[in-house]
Scaffold this motif. Structure first.
Motif, PDB file in Angstrom:
ATOM      1  N   ALA A 504       0.916  -1.139   0.171  1.00  0.00           N
ATOM      2  CA  ALA A 504       0.033   0.106  -0.015  1.00  0.00           C
ATOM      3  C   ALA A 504       0.930   1.147   0.018  1.00  0.00           C
ATOM      4  CB  ALA A 504      -0.961  -0.162   1.115  1.00  0.00           C
ATOM      5  N   VAL A 505       0.271   2.202  -0.527  1.00  0.00           N
ATOM      6  CA  VAL A 505       0.817   3.714  -0.223  1.00  0.00           C
ATOM      7  C   VAL A 505      -0.005   4.337   0.690  1.00  0.00           C
ATOM      8  CG1 VAL A 505       1.525   5.924  -1.448  1.00  0.00           C
ATOM      9  CG2 VAL A 505       1.526   3.751  -2.782  1.00  0.00           C
ATOM     10  N   LEU A 506       0.528   4.668   1.716  1.00  0.00           N
ATOM     11  CA  LEU A 506      -0.326   5.510   2.787  1.00  0.00           C
ATOM     12  C   LEU A 506       0.058   6.665   3.112  1.00  0.00           C
ATOM     13  CD1 LEU A 506      -0.027   2.590   5.400  1.00  0.00           C
ATOM     14  CD2 LEU A 506      -1.577   3.001   3.657  1.00  0.00           C
ATOM     15  N   VAL A 507      -1.123   7.705   3.252  1.00  0.00           N
ATOM     16  CA  VAL A 507      -0.646   8.988   3.706  1.00  0.00           C
ATOM     17  C   VAL A 507      -1.051   9.224   5.040  1.00  0.00           C
ATOM     18  CG1 VAL A 507      -1.505  11.516   3.303  1.00  0.00           C
ATOM     19  CG2 VAL A 507      -1.476   9.830   1.370  1.00  0.00           C
ATOM     20  N   PRO A 508      -0.174   9.663   5.880  1.00  0.00           N
ATOM     21  CA  PRO A 508      -0.286   9.728   7.304  1.00  0.00           C
ATOM     22  C   PRO A 508      -1.246  10.876   7.900  1.00  0.00           C
ATOM     23  CG  PRO A 508       1.909  10.236   6.943  1.00  0.00           C
ATOM     24  CD  PRO A 508       1.180   9.815   5.582  1.00  0.00           C
ATOM     25  N   ASN A 509      -2.063  10.390   8.907  1.00  0.00           N
ATOM     26  CA  ASN A 509      -2.723  11.663   9.392  1.00  0.00           C
ATOM     27  C   ASN A 509      -1.994  12.320  10.632  1.00  0.00           C
ATOM     28  OD1 ASN A 509      -4.486  13.439  10.773  1.00  0.00           O
ATOM     29  ND2 ASN A 509      -6.046  12.070  11.145  1.00  0.00           N
ATOM     30  N   GLU A 510      -1.325  13.303  10.335  1.00  0.00           N
ATOM     31  CA  GLU A 510      -0.282  14.100  11.263  1.00  0.00           C
ATOM     32  C   GLU A 510      -0.756  14.238  12.409  1.00  0.00           C
ATOM     33  OE1 GLU A 510       1.779  17.349   8.845  1.00  0.00           O
ATOM     34  OE2 GLU A 510       2.367  15.939   7.405  1.00  0.00           O
ATOM     35  N   GLU A 511      -2.190  14.521  12.416  1.00  0.00           N
ATOM     36  CA  GLU A 511      -2.412  15.114  13.720  1.00  0.00           C
ATOM     37  C   GLU A 511      -2.659  14.094  14.642  1.00  0.00           C
ATOM     38  OE1 GLU A 511      -6.661  16.992  15.533  1.00  0.00           O
ATOM     39  OE2 GLU A 511      -6.024  17.882  13.418  1.00  0.00           O
ATOM     40  N   ALA A 512      -3.061  12.768  14.151  1.00  0.00           N
ATOM     41  CA  ALA A 512      -3.408  11.561  14.872  1.00  0.00           C
ATOM     42  C   ALA A 512      -2.054  10.881  15.225  1.00  0.00           C
ATOM     43  CB  ALA A 512      -4.077  10.564  14.127  1.00  0.00           C
ATOM     44  N   VAL A 513      -0.970  11.205  14.332  1.00  0.00           N
ATOM     45  CA  VAL A 513       0.272  10.438  14.569  1.00  0.00           C
ATOM     46  C   VAL A 513       1.164  11.304  15.651  1.00  0.00           C
ATOM     47  CG1 VAL A 513       2.506   9.853  13.529  1.00  0.00           C
ATOM     48  CG2 VAL A 513       0.438   9.470  12.404  1.00  0.00           C
ATOM     49  N   GLY A 514       0.924  12.420  15.431  1.00  0.00           N
ATOM     50  CA  GLY A 514       1.377  13.572  16.748  1.00  0.00           C
ATOM     51  C   GLY A 514       2.949  13.330  16.683  1.00  0.00           C
ATOM     52  N   ALA A 515       3.481  13.003  17.974  1.00  0.00           N
ATOM     53  CA  ALA A 515       5.056  12.946  17.971  1.00  0.00           C
ATOM     54  C   ALA A 515       5.467  11.680  17.826  1.00  0.00           C
ATOM     55  CB  ALA A 515       5.415  13.865  19.294  1.00  0.00           C
ATOM     56  N   ASP A 516       4.707  10.476  17.360  1.00  0.00           N
ATOM     57  CA  ASP A 516       5.287   9.412  17.157  1.00  0.00           C
ATOM     58  C   ASP A 516       5.896   9.413  16.022  1.00  0.00           C
ATOM     59  OD1 ASP A 516       4.066   8.774  19.474  1.00  0.00           O
ATOM     60  OD2 ASP A 516       2.243   7.828  18.630  1.00  0.00           O
ATOM     61  N   ASP A 517       6.648   8.438  15.822  1.00  0.00           N
ATOM     62  CA  ASP A 517       7.399   7.716  14.587  1.00  0.00           C
ATOM     63  C   ASP A 517       6.463   7.532  13.714  1.00  0.00           C
ATOM     64  OD1 ASP A 517       8.592   5.528  12.721  1.00  0.00           O
ATOM     65  OD2 ASP A 517      10.224   6.843  13.178  1.00  0.00           O
ATOM     66  N   VAL A 518       6.395   8.239  12.375  1.00  0.00           N
ATOM     67  CA  VAL A 518       5.288   8.031  11.427  1.00  0.00           C
ATOM     68  C   VAL A 518       5.247   6.486  10.858  1.00  0.00           C
ATOM     69  CG1 VAL A 518       4.613   8.574   9.089  1.00  0.00           C
ATOM     70  CG2 VAL A 518       5.354  10.468  10.523  1.00  0.00           C
TER      71      VAL A 518
END
Length: 580
Positions: A504-518
């Protein structure tokens, strides 16, 4: 007074009859300098006649094609109706198109001219018209650009064209009387997910047939004067038929949203009763609601969880005990009423179309007290084929066929459609038309089945099935929909044709990921999604997208569907590397 869409001769007659009946009632409403300004039905009819006379003064004749490049605004609908009133055929185009896209469309239909809105779009239209061929003679600009060079193309302002037609005979009534249901109303180019777009020829009867089916649905929801908030591009068949056919026919008031960014604020101001939207909106709202919930107090989180649980159980037909019924009444006041208020407080239903809606997201909103009716269609069917009804809605289906529509399944499960809603054909493509429409049946390219209540269930598009190296057929939209339920994943596209497993190609939700490693956050999200999927459907590896899928990078269509070929091409090397 209810319209008999089955007996209406054409879209112009529909509009003028409504204008005569509703007079000074508001029809089109847009925000100007911070204030909602209405155009009445009487004013709209006068503007349509005046512009039609101006187009005739420019030499527009019966059967001519005219491009229409504009954002959603009152002038879009007025121009569309005026083009018909001049005896011509509207050719809408997305505002996000490049000059090359516009040139292709104008050349494809041999358009004689273009109506464009903003100065930038008018400048693009001039460039495209200049290169499209000698047949494309003029551009009418709503907002006239300051441009020194437009050799070979006459540039006119909207008001100048109206003034030009002042002494021209008004042939609108004659045109309206002449038009038949079988006559072409517009040529809409399918945005598609690959290849050059094809011009779908839709006749008046096709759109009126759609309006008849939609009116049947609206009557079930109840109400006389509906308020629509329009934000889907009118150049798309879905929005075009809804507003030119349905909203006009039922005498609704159409408000034009300022932008997607201001949609929430506009809903509070307009308090719409009905709205059309594509699944991407619900996905974004779903993620936003869950993101906001993380910041809420423990008590609010518990109330929200109870609301979802009880609403989901009611949706599934479970009987609630006394305590649960009392709790449900409490969360109805404390949670659901507040959620509905965020949508204006008067919304009877969202009608979802344009792509498949993940059932779990539909149930999520249903549990929160926001009705989402999923429909199904395609441009070649003008475009709505089926839609859920409030009294028999099931998110796993797209509901029964609309009134006036026949649907059957081919031996391989392909959905076939017959009725007046089926297109006349593809412009200048007899071979493509013959392949798509056989013995009166439109071959949709979609695969489905019917449930016990006669509701249509969409499995997937035939051409989008992934056949892995083990010969198993996998529906990518099901897998992608499961991935998108995870808050860390904003967008997803899976691949794996001829391969041993899915990637898959995944686009992260930066707000939900926060400070975690993407990558780690996405890996955990994929693991949770895989737990809900059968073994062949599980995603083994993934690529983190360098940027969101967007219209600007050509990875989304203007109606926010993923262009699979574009995403595959952009990440071809990285995806291939996952299988080495």
């Amino acid at each position: 007074m209810r319209v008999d869409f089955a007996k209406c001769p054409n879209l112009l007659q529909l509009f003028f009859d409504r204008a005569a009946a509703l007079g000074e009632a508001p029809f089109l409403v847009a925000k100007i300098d911070g204030t909602w300004v209405p155009i009445s039905w009487t004013q709209a009819a006068a503007k349509v006649r005046a512009l039609a006379k101006g187009l005739a003064a420019l030499g527009v004749k019966q059967g001519d094609r005219i491009g229409l490049i504009a954002e959603n605004r009152p002038e879009w609908l007025l121009a569309d109706l005026a083009i018909m009133a001049a005896g011509a055929i509207t050719v809408p185009a997305y505002t996000t198109n490049t000059v090359a896209d516009h040139r292709y469309i104008l050349a494809n239909v041999a358009a004689v001219g273009v109506i464009a809105s903003t100065a930038e779009l008018a400048t693009n239209a001039i460039a495209a018209a200049r290169e499209a061929g000698p047949h494309c003679r003029f551009v009418v600009a709503i907002d006239v650009p300051k441009i020194a060079q437009h050799a070979g193309v006459d540039l006119h302002g909207w008001n100048d064209v109206v003034a030009l037609g002042k002494d021209t005979q008004d042939l609108t009534d004659a045109t309206t009387a002449r038009l038949q249901r079988s006559d072409l109303a517009c040529i809409i180019h399918t945005s598609g997910t690959g290849g050059l777009p094809r011009g779908v020829m839709l006749h008046h009867g096709a759109i009126l047939c759609n309006a008849m089916g939609a009116d049947d649905l609206v009557q079930v929801l109840g109400g006389d004067r509906e308020r629509f908030l329009c934000f889907l591009p009118l150049s798309h068949a879905y929005a075009h038929s809804v507003y030119v056919g349905v909203a006009t026919g039922i005498g609704a008031t159409i408000h034009f949203a300022e932008s997607v960014d201001k949609l929430s604020a506009n809903m509070l101001e307009v308090r719409p009763t009905l709205m059309t939207a594509v699944p991407r909106l619900y996905e974004a709202l779903h993620q936003r609601i869950l993101g906001g919930l993380k910041k809420a107090s423990p008590l609010k989180q518990k109330l929200f969880a109870a609301t979802l649980d009880l609403g989901t159980r009611r949706y599934r037909g479970e009987k609630l005990g006394l305590f649960d019924r009392l709790l449900d009444a409490i969360v109805e006041k404390l949670v659901r009423e507040k959620v509905r208020a965020r949508f204006g407080g008067s919304l009877k239903a969202f009608v979802s179309g344009g792509a498949a809606l993940n059932p779990e997201i539909g149930i999520f909103f249903h549990a929160l007290g926001v009705r989402v009716l999923q429909g199904y269609g395609l441009t070649e069917a003008a475009p709505v084929v089926a839609c859920n009804r409030p009294y028999m809605e099931r998110m796993e289906t797209v509901g029964p066929p609309l009134k006036g529509v026949e649907v059957r399944l081919a031996e391989d499960g392909e959905i076939l459609v017959r009725g007046e809603l089926v297109m006349t054909g593809y412009w200048n493509d007899p071979a493509g038309t013959a392949n798509a429409v056989r013995d009166g049946w439109l071959h949709t390219g979609d695969v489905g089945s019917f449930d016990e209540a006669g509701r249509l269930c969409i499995t997937d598009r035939k051409r989008d099935f992934i056949k892995n190296s083990g010969g198993q057929m996998i529906a990518p939209t099901k897998v992608e929909g499961t991935l998108l339920l995870e808050p860390e994943i904003a967008q997803a596209m899976v691949v794996g044709d001829g391969k041993p497993y899915l990637a898959a190609v995944l686009v992260p939700n930066e707000e939900a990921v926060g400070a975690d490693d993407v990558r780690e956050a996405l890996a955990r999200a994929v693991e949770r999604a895989n737990a809900k999927l059968a073994l062949p459907d599980r995603v083994r590896k993934f690529v983190v997208a360098s940027a969101p899928f967007a219209i600007d990078n050509a990875q989304l269509t203007p109606t926010l569907k993923v262009r699979r070929h574009a995403v595959r091409d952009a990440y071809a090397d990285a995806l291939e590397g996952l299988y080495k």
